[in-house]
Every structure is written in C-alpha cells, then in structure tokens.
Design a protein around this motif. Structure first.
Motif, PDB file in Angstrom:
ATOM      1  N   LEU A  18       0.830  -1.198   0.000  1.00  0.00           N
ATOM      2  CA  LEU A  18       0.000   0.000   0.000  1.00  0.00           C
ATOM      3  C   LEU A  18       0.870   1.256   0.000  1.00  0.00           C
ATOM      4  N   LYS A  19       0.407   2.290  -0.701  1.00  0.00           N
ATOM      5  CA  LYS A  19       1.071   3.584  -0.683  1.00  0.00           C
ATOM      6  C   LYS A  19       0.409   4.482   0.362  1.00  0.00           C
ATOM      7  N   GLN A  20       1.180   5.415   0.901  1.00  0.00           N
ATOM      8  CA  GLN A  20       0.657   6.315   1.927  1.00  0.00           C
ATOM      9  C   GLN A  20      -0.592   7.048   1.448  1.00  0.00           C
ATOM     10  N   ASP A  28       3.140  -0.454   9.831  1.00  0.00           N
ATOM     11  CA  ASP A  28       4.062  -0.362   8.704  1.00  0.00           C
ATOM     12  C   ASP A  28       3.238  -0.568   7.446  1.00  0.00           C
ATOM     13  N   GLN A  29       3.084   0.471   6.644  1.00  0.00           N
ATOM     14  CA  GLN A  29       2.239   0.362   5.458  1.00  0.00           C
ATOM     15  C   GLN A  29       2.782  -0.653   4.465  1.00  0.00           C
ATOM     16  N   ASN A  30       4.068  -0.978   4.556  1.00  0.00           N
ATOM     17  CA  ASN A  30       4.639  -2.008   3.679  1.00  0.00           C
ATOM     18  C   ASN A  30       4.098  -3.392   4.007  1.00  0.00           C
ATOM     19  N   ASN A  31       3.474  -3.541   5.175  1.00  0.00           N
ATOM     20  CA  ASN A  31       2.873  -4.812   5.561  1.00  0.00           C
ATOM     21  C   ASN A  31       1.397  -4.896   5.193  1.00  0.00           C
ATOM     22  N   TYR A  81       0.302  -8.055  10.642  1.00  0.00           N
ATOM     23  CA  TYR A  81       0.561  -7.324  11.874  1.00  0.00           C
ATOM     24  C   TYR A  81       1.836  -7.900  12.495  1.00  0.00           C
ATOM     25  N   CYS A  82       2.876  -7.100  12.538  1.00  0.00           N
ATOM     26  CA  CYS A  82       4.151  -7.554  13.096  1.00  0.00           C
ATOM     27  C   CYS A  82       4.129  -7.430  14.611  1.00  0.00           C
ATOM     28  N   ARG A  83       4.312  -8.551  15.290  1.00  0.00           N
ATOM     29  CA  ARG A  83       4.309  -8.570  16.748  1.00  0.00           C
ATOM     30  C   ARG A  83       5.404  -9.537  17.238  1.00  0.00           C
TER      31      ARG A  83
END
Length: 238
Positions: free
Chosen positions: A6-8, A44-47, A64-66
């Motif tokens: 995804l882009k900002q 993190d939009q890259n995720n 979701y990085c955890r």
C-alpha cells in the motif's frame, strides 16, 4: 492487475474497502480501520498488501508484526488480518495471491511464525497454515454481591495502566501466545482504542492485584472474558 504494498496516499481508499466488506451491515465508524492503523504503534504500510486495478484497490491482506511468547522466548510473529476483496472481484484468487505474497514477505523479514483466526480454516490450510484447536469454556453464573474484605473491584483508571502493564508482563510469561507489549505507545494509545470494559481488583493497601478485560452484551446477558492477569502474590487466592 497489480500486486504490491500500500502507498501512503491510498490509506483512505484501503480503509474504505475494509469498511465496505466488514462493516456493511453495521453502524461502526466508517473510519475505524484507518483509526486502528494510525493508533498501532507497530504499524508499517509495507505490511499492507493490495491488489490494484486501474488505480482502484480491490483486495487486501495485512500483516501485523508482533512478538509473542513461546516458552520463555520472544519470537517474531506475523498475524494475518484484514483479508478482504471487493465483492465485484471475488472468485479471481486475489486474496490467495496476496496471502502467498505475505508469506514470502514474512520469510524475507525472518518472521518465525504466522498466526490468524478465521471461520474458514480450510481456505487457509490450502495455503499452508495449520489448524490449531482453541479451548473455550462456557458457564452460567449468578451475580454475587457479597462484600469482600480482602479487595475491592472498580473500573479502570488511566493511572492504573503502569500496574496493569507490569501484571500483564509477569502473568503472560506463563503461557504460549501472548503478545509482548513492551512498547510505550501501545499502552498510551492503542489500548485506549482496543479495550472493552476493564475492571481492576485493589487490595486494602490500594495496590492493584488483578485486572480483567471483558466484552458484555446486555441484550442477552452474555459476557466474554477477553484477557485477565493477576499478581504473582495473589495466584491461588482469588
């Protein structure tokens, strides 16, 4: 069809898609997905992976990085969520392609494990996830208004967060799977967005000795315990 991160500038478009699919029959805030993203201290939009056609996001998957507890170790974990596709584009395998992309991305970034919850487990099993049994306990209960001399129970206050944070850290070490919440922003921001009803138990000296998060549905007297924790000094006595 383009498959990428995804882009900002696409955050609102992405949020609108999630809301259309997940909240179409509810009165939830139409910006709830965007709000949850903005208040995620690990965002993190890259995720956030998307399928785009003619500048329109038509399918998405989020990682979701955890870090979670496994035994006594903290392991990097990718939770999969927000898997949805515009109804006009279903049946094309878009979500499957994005999930395979997500697996490749997690491997590249050295995630140790990936987890998700779903009512369509067979779909995810075909893509490599394994079904793990969950254990639930249901019970009927009656309200007990008998006074307790050892502690009192009251709703949470913001000044209680440090005590709850410590109890969670100590209590979660005894289980596999709890998220490691060592980020200050989580307790300052995200917990205020995600929490349901929370109560704390306070002993006679004023110290918080336990907490309980729950979801209550008044129309049918249904209560679901979301999370709890208690001080090591009280275990077995409450």
């Amino acid at each position: 069809m383009e498959f990428r991160a995804l882009k900002q500038t696409e955050l609102h478009m992405w949020s609108n898609l999630c809301n259309m699919v997940f909240n179409k029959n509810s009165e939830n805030d139409p910006h709830s997905f965007l709000q949850l993203y903005e208040n995620d201290p690990w965002k993190d939009q890259n995720n956030i992976l998307v399928a785009v056609e003619s500048g329109k996001i038509v399918s998405t998957v989020q990682i979701y990085c955890r870090f979670t507890m496994l035994g006594t170790q903290e392991i990097k974990t990718g939770f999969i969520g927000g898997v949805c596709t515009n109804p006009d584009y279903t049946g094309q395998g878009l979500a499957s392609k994005l999930l395979n992309h997500a697996v490749d991305l997690m491997r590249q970034n050295e995630f140790h494990i990936s987890m998700l919850t779903s009512g369509i487990g067979s779909f995810y099993e075909r893509l490599g996830w394994q079904n793990v049994q969950w254990h639930w306990k249901t019970m009927s209960f009656a309200i007990d208004n008998t006074p307790c001399e050892d502690f009192t129970v009251r709703p949470i206050r913001m000044e209680d967060i440090d005590s709850i944070r410590f109890i969670h850290s100590e209590h979660s070490k005894n289980f596999n799977g709890p998220i490691v919440r060592n980020n200050d922003d989580y307790w300052k921001q995200k917990i205020q967005i995600e929490n349901k009803t929370c109560w704390v138990a306070v002993d006679t000296s004023g110290e918080i000795i336990a907490y309980l998060w729950l979801y209550a549905r008044e129309e049918d007297n249904y209560i679901c315990i979301i999370e709890y924790g208690q001080s090591a000094f009280t275990r077995g006595g409450m």
